[in-house]
Design an enzyme around this catalytic site. Sequence first.
Site, PDB file in Angstrom:
ATOM      1  N   TRP A 191      42.665 -13.343  31.602  1.00 16.65           N
ATOM      2  CA  TRP A 191      43.874 -12.545  31.326  1.00 16.65           C
ATOM      3  C   TRP A 191      44.408 -12.837  29.934  1.00 16.65           C
ATOM      4  O   TRP A 191      44.837 -11.944  29.221  1.00 16.65           O
ATOM      5  CB  TRP A 191      44.948 -12.766  32.400  1.00 16.65           C
ATOM      6  N   ASP A 197      53.087 -14.541  30.072  1.00 10.42           N
ATOM      7  CA  ASP A 197      52.609 -13.753  31.209  1.00 10.42           C
ATOM      8  C   ASP A 197      52.752 -14.644  32.437  1.00 10.42           C
ATOM      9  O   ASP A 197      52.035 -15.627  32.589  1.00 10.42           O
ATOM     10  CB  ASP A 197      51.137 -13.376  30.966  1.00 10.42           C
ATOM     11  N   LYS A 249      52.484 -10.042  43.125  1.00 16.30           N
ATOM     12  CA  LYS A 249      52.315 -11.388  43.690  1.00 16.30           C
ATOM     13  C   LYS A 249      53.651 -11.820  44.306  1.00 16.30           C
ATOM     14  O   LYS A 249      53.899 -11.538  45.459  1.00 16.30           O
ATOM     15  CB  LYS A 249      51.833 -12.375  42.628  1.00 16.30           C
TER      16      LYS A 249
END
Length: 358
Positions: free
Chosen positions: A102, A170, A194
């Site tokens: 990511w 992030d 999430k």
Amino acid sequence: MKVHNFSAGPCILPQEVFEKASKAVLNFNEMGLSILEISHRSPEFVEVIQNARLLALELLGLNASDYTAIFVQGGASSQFLMTAQNFLNPNKTAGFLNTGTWAAKAISEAKRFGNVIEIGSSQDKDYTYIPDVVNINRKVDYIHYTSNNTIYGTQMKHFPKLGNSHVFCDMSSDIFSRSLDYNQFDLIYAGAQKNIGPAGATLVVIKNEILSQANTDIPSMLNYNLIVERESMFNTPPVFSVYVSYLNLLWLKDQGGIKGIEAVNEMKAKNLYQEIDRNTMFFGVANKEDRSKMNVTFRLTNENFTEEFDNLCHENNISGVKGHRSVGGYRASIYNALALASVVKLIEVMQKLEKNHK
Ligand code: PMP
């Protein structure tokens, strides 16, 4: 039938959130209308999104006069480019800590807009640890971190600054899970799916004082200033995702907020790692000091037992423990809504495998 859902995201949300959300699909706020059919500009929904934005700040311990929370679309992946398009240009430099897939994706998007340097990388060991931040002899306008590396099961504990650099983070897979001084960040983003709510919405939290430094010639949908000015309503927001996120944040507040849930999260992670370290059938993947309390990655010492362990999980209603397709092995995601009882069940199954071969 209770399924123990260890999925990495979209993932488990609290049962009471599902129940409230399903009621709102049929009749929202006693309006006789579904949440899915009302205008996003109706006073009822405007109240939901405003409350959700404020509650997000409150739970993070951020002052609403210093920070603004917005819901946008396009997932965390769109934030890889939005952060850079708003805050980078060919005369500016961003420093990235490369802690996995990511982070690497964020790096490659940012390169389209300005100078990018890596201030550390753990690629040499398959991203199984959090690298130190290298002090670069060069002005860095912002640093970008990935606080929790969902695929590898590593998590950052400290977020160093370089000079006066802003800090962007992030937090897709660990926001709202642990106590941190969230004031140290200038921009935080997280895909909802999430610890926030269902996929569709992405939460962005921005320090107000950096907004005036943002670039101005930006397409409207990607322009933070415009979205902030329009109170997250520049276009139709993902109404249902925002609503369910609001329900979930209210649930979190009822658990005692981040402090309350953190105590449970600590216990879940401690028990599971203890078993991984004790049980000779398994070993942990991530460097011990950098272990994530949200995504626990582990492998079988003998991969010939894969089918047997998978079957044991299946028979015990354990779902979603397969590792990310890029790394294999196992990954138990133990997000906020996952009960300690589910971790206990997984540990039992790991012990059952051990017993079968004693
Ligand atoms: N960052 C992290 C840390 C993630 O875990 C993910 C997805 N699992 C992403 C970014 C990408 O999120 P999205 O699918 O919302 O674009």
